[in-house]
Structure formats: structure tokens, C-alpha cells
Write a protein that holds these residues in place. Sequence first.
Motif, short mmCIF file in Angstrom:
data_model
loop_
_atom_site.label_atom_id
_atom_site.label_comp_id
_atom_site.label_asym_id
_atom_site.label_seq_id
_atom_site.Cartn_x
_atom_site.Cartn_y
_atom_site.Cartn_z
N LEU A 313 0.82 -1.21 0.00
CA LEU A 313 0.00 0.00 0.00
C LEU A 313 0.85 1.27 0.00
O LEU A 313 0.52 2.26 -0.66
CB LEU A 313 -0.94 -0.02 1.21
N ILE A 314 1.98 1.24 0.72
CA ILE A 314 2.87 2.40 0.72
C ILE A 314 3.54 2.57 -0.64
O ILE A 314 3.64 3.68 -1.18
CB ILE A 314 3.93 2.28 1.84
N GLU A 315 4.00 1.45 -1.23
CA GLU A 315 4.65 1.53 -2.54
C GLU A 315 3.70 2.07 -3.61
O GLU A 315 4.11 2.79 -4.53
CB GLU A 315 5.16 0.15 -2.96
N LYS A 316 2.42 1.74 -3.52
CA LYS A 316 1.45 2.18 -4.50
C LYS A 316 0.93 3.59 -4.21
O LYS A 316 0.09 4.12 -4.96
CB LYS A 316 0.28 1.19 -4.57
N GLY A 317 1.42 4.20 -3.12
CA GLY A 317 0.99 5.55 -2.79
C GLY A 317 -0.41 5.62 -2.22
O GLY A 317 -1.01 6.71 -2.18
N ASN A 322 2.10 8.25 8.16
CA ASN A 322 1.38 9.30 8.89
C ASN A 322 0.07 9.74 8.25
O ASN A 322 -0.57 10.68 8.73
CB ASN A 322 2.30 10.52 9.07
N SER A 323 -0.33 9.07 7.18
CA SER A 323 -1.58 9.47 6.52
C SER A 323 -2.78 8.97 7.31
O SER A 323 -2.73 7.91 7.94
CB SER A 323 -1.63 8.90 5.10
N PRO A 324 -3.89 9.73 7.29
CA PRO A 324 -5.10 9.28 7.99
C PRO A 324 -5.77 8.15 7.22
O PRO A 324 -5.81 8.16 5.98
CB PRO A 324 -5.97 10.53 8.01
N THR A 353 -0.08 4.24 10.67
CA THR A 353 0.79 3.66 11.70
C THR A 353 -0.03 3.14 12.87
O THR A 353 0.20 2.03 13.37
CB THR A 353 1.81 4.69 12.21
N SER A 354 -1.00 3.92 13.31
CA SER A 354 -1.85 3.49 14.42
C SER A 354 -2.65 2.25 14.04
O SER A 354 -2.81 1.33 14.85
CB SER A 354 -2.80 4.62 14.83
N SER A 355 -3.16 2.21 12.83
CA SER A 355 -3.91 1.03 12.37
C SER A 355 -3.03 -0.21 12.34
O SER A 355 -3.47 -1.31 12.68
CB SER A 355 -4.49 1.29 10.97
N VAL A 465 10.33 3.74 1.72
CA VAL A 465 9.33 2.74 2.12
C VAL A 465 9.86 1.89 3.27
O VAL A 465 9.14 1.59 4.22
CB VAL A 465 8.93 1.85 0.92
N THR A 466 11.12 1.49 3.18
CA THR A 466 11.73 0.71 4.26
C THR A 466 11.66 1.47 5.58
O THR A 466 11.32 0.90 6.63
CB THR A 466 13.19 0.38 3.93
N GLY A 467 11.98 2.77 5.53
CA GLY A 467 11.94 3.57 6.75
C GLY A 467 10.55 3.64 7.34
O GLY A 467 10.37 3.52 8.57
N GLN A 468 9.53 3.84 6.51
CA GLN A 468 8.16 3.90 7.01
C GLN A 468 7.73 2.56 7.60
O GLN A 468 7.09 2.51 8.67
CB GLN A 468 7.20 4.30 5.88
#
Length: 547
Positions: A313-317, A322-324, A353-355, A465-468
Motif C-alpha cells: 500500500l505504501i509503494e502504490k501511494g 502518517n496518513s489518515p 501507523t496506528s492502524s 518505504v523501508t523507513g516507514q
Amino acid sequence: MRSGVKVAVVGGVFAVVVGGVGYGAYNVLDGLGDSGVGGGTDTKATSAEVKTGPVTKDEIAETSKAFLAAWAKGDAAVAADLTNNKGDAEPALIGYSDSAHVTEAVITAGPATGSKVPYTVKATVSYEGKTKPWTYSSELTVVRGLTTGRPLVDWLPSVIHPDLGKGESLETGESETASIEAVDRNGNVLTKEKYPSLGGILDELRKRYSAKAGGTVGIETWINSANADGVDKTLLTLVKGKPGRVPTTLDAKAQAAAETAVKQFSGASVVAVKPSTGEIRAVANNPANGFNAAMQGAQAPGSTMKIVTAALLIEKGLASANSPVECPKEVLYQGTTFHNLKYFSLPPTNTFTSSFAQSCNTAFIKLIDDTKDDAALGKEARDVFGIGLVWKTGVTSVDGSVPEATGGVAAAQYIGQGTVTMNALNMASITATARTGTFRQPVLVPSSLDGRRLVTASRSLSPNVTGQLTDMMRATASWGTGKAAMSSVLGDKGAKTGSAEVDGQGKSNSWFTGFSDDLAAAAVVQSGGHGGDAAGPLVAAVLRAGR
């Protein structure tokens, strides 16, 4: 054992001594003829003679006594005739002396539990002038013959030895392969006595690498595998050969911690991997019965799979740390309803991140449509995390699988359910890849020993992406669902919990994976419940020891 034998039956102990002493007219079945015990395999009898119903306490005692006495006496025909499968029983009992070269035996029966009778065998094995005692325990079950109605021993190969399976045989002689001395990365010798979970692995290392290790053969008693590609299991060593040295990537300290940790739960497995190299540091299972569930299992990994899903999901944007994102208590996806544990929800200010840290299923499910590709998760697992590339670890291992799926099944895969399968090794490797961004194929034996080629993934994660991804795992370990389990772990640490529901199983399987500095580990506990409760402490124990 079938000639020159003297038998004694005293107080439930059956002793047989071989060596030039004939025995007279004593028959171990004398006095049993009127009880309905003995008289042969389950062959047709007249209807008037056929008994029905469960076997009685007396029948269990008399049948087991007669069978064990005949076996100890070395009378395979009589013993086999007291079973419900004489055709298989007789050659196995003959082989006990002819092939396994057992020359003396004392069999001591314990108290029956229902129709099961446990016993201890104290035997002597002799081969070409070399002799050694051999002690083990097994059990038999008395059943009623289907056609005769007689009480008979339910024949299984395990009656002879608990590790003996269908089609397998006991053999004593010069070993087919030279013995080995497997050592950890620091040169410490690894034995199945000290590290029980390594028993099957050590047997396989011997079969695969003894020829390259330069050892010499000895004299042993072993189980001949029924499978041509199987691994023979050594039960007794009469004469040690000169062992060849086989290096492994294991770490004795981490292995010891893993062995201790899995003893807390039946059905537990744990694996540790070094992210920077892919070297396997520890493998442990409970029960330590030879099947390496930690590396060969295939089960739904629950929410630990969200590591792969989050990367996708992060790689696909479609999300960022930190996104809601929405996290309702339940969500409907193509006719299938998914919900969070105990139907919890998170407020609108909730972040990805919370999810992740609180393992919100619905937040992940709601983003599936946006990928616009039902096969996206499988591609991510293969291309980035190396899942399904046929790993060559140096021993038998099973790769994870994310088969193509659609609809609700595809949605279930995103949260580690449905048709996705993993084992502790796969999840430890996934965590190791998330830690560094690059898949390094796990290995237990250095590839330099046999020149095998290790597989590589087609691409790495970007540093961003690795960092996130690692930050999200750090959050899980510091304040999320992995906090309690990881509280004792030092260093730069991260985690992900998982609870995998299994059809027909009242309690979910407990999954946990985490890292500390340059060590990643994953564990699963059958019916362990929440990931942090059962599997979490196993991972933490190995991470602490492996630093």
C-alpha cells in the motif's frame, strides 16, 4: 532370537536370553486357551463364537501379556497371530532379530489405560562382536477382531518402536553414510541430545553432506525410511565412525533460548534470521518429534502478513505511515464482512501507523479496491519478499504461498487469512526483509559447502518505504499490540502481532514476529490466542539471547 531361546515370564516382565540354551515344553500361551485370547489373526469364525462389544479388562491384560511374552521369546509367528494383521506383523517381528540384531530383551508392561498398554523395552543389540544396550518405551492397543471377535493387538509398526512408521524397518549394521559433527557459527558442536529440535535437521545434514564432510562410517541401529528421498533416523550407535564436520549458520546461544522458549507451549515453533545476511540463527519446535514445523509448516499467518500488505500500500501511494485512514469496527467487501478484534474502532484522526500498531483489519480491507489488481499482494510477496521462489536453505523447507484470489478471499489474504500460508521461517524472513529493504534468502548451511545457488528477489524496497515500514513496526513494539512482549528486548526493535482463525478450532493460532538490531525472529503457537500473549514471549526470548 528364533532358536536357542529361553523365556521367563515373571510378574509382568518378559525376559529372553539368547545363546546356546534351549527351552523345553513351556508355552507362554498355556492356560489362556479358554479365555478367548490368542488363536490367530482376525480370520472368519462361526457366528456362535464371535464376541462383540469393547474388550474387557481381563482380555486386555491377557492379550498384551501373551503378545509381549511371545515377542520377547522371539516367536514371531505366535506373536503375529495375536495381532489383527499377521501379514505385516510377522516380518516386522522377525526383522527385530534378523535385521535389527536384537539378541536379548526384557519387556516390562505398565498399567493399562483403557485398551492401551505401555511398556519399556530393555534390549541388547549385537553386531560383528560389538554389543550395546538399548532402552526405549512404546505402547500397544488391544481391540476386538472384526470377524473373530477375539481380543487382538492392533498392529502398527510403532508397536516395535515408537518412531517406526508404515513401510519402514529397523536395521543394524555398518552405516550407509558417515557420521557428522554439525557445528554452529562459532564452532560449538550441535547435538540432538542438547538441542532436541535439531534432531531431524541433523539427520538430514548427515544424509546431504556426509560425503563432503570427510567422515568414516560406524555401526548403528537405524530406521530405514519408507521414502526413497526420506531421511534415515539413527536410534543407537554401537561403534562411532569418525565424524565429518558440517558448518551451519546456527548460534548455540540463540538455539538454546529457542529450545527453552518453545517448551512453554505444545504446538510452538520459532525461527531467528540475521537480516543483513539471511543466516538462520535458531530453529525450534515443540514437540521436537522430527517434523520441522518451523521450516515446513504452512498455515495462515494472521495479521503478521500486514507487513507485506503495508509495504504494498505504501509503494502504490495508497497510504503512508502518517496518513489518515479509516478504521471502522467492521467493513463489507464484495459480499464478505470483516471486523476487528472485539469489534473495536479507531477515531477519524487515526493514522496508518496506528492502524498497523493496533492491528486494525478494516483499515487494510478498505484500501484493497484502490490497488486495482487482485494479484497485487502475491506479486509484492514474491518480487520484494522472496515468497514462493523455492528457497535452498540447505535442509528441507517450505516456502510461503499467496495464491491468486478474488473477492472476499483476496481481501482475507491482506490480513493473513484465507488461502495465504506461511511458517515461522517465512515470517522471520519477511521481517528481516522489512528491516533492511532487501530480501536475502535464508540459509542454514553456507552455500559454499555445496555450491548451491541462492534465489534473489527481483527488487528491493526504496529507503523511504523501508523507513516507514520499520517505523510502523517500532510503534507496534513500543506502544502497540507488541508492547508487552517486547518490553524486555533491548536495542532498535520492532514487531507485529497476529491471530489466525482456523476453521473448527475454538482458539486462534498465535503469531508474532519482531526484530532487534540485526536479528529477526518469528513464532507461532497453535491455539495460542492473541499473538502477543503466546508467540510474543518466544520471539522476545530468542531476540534477547541472539544479541
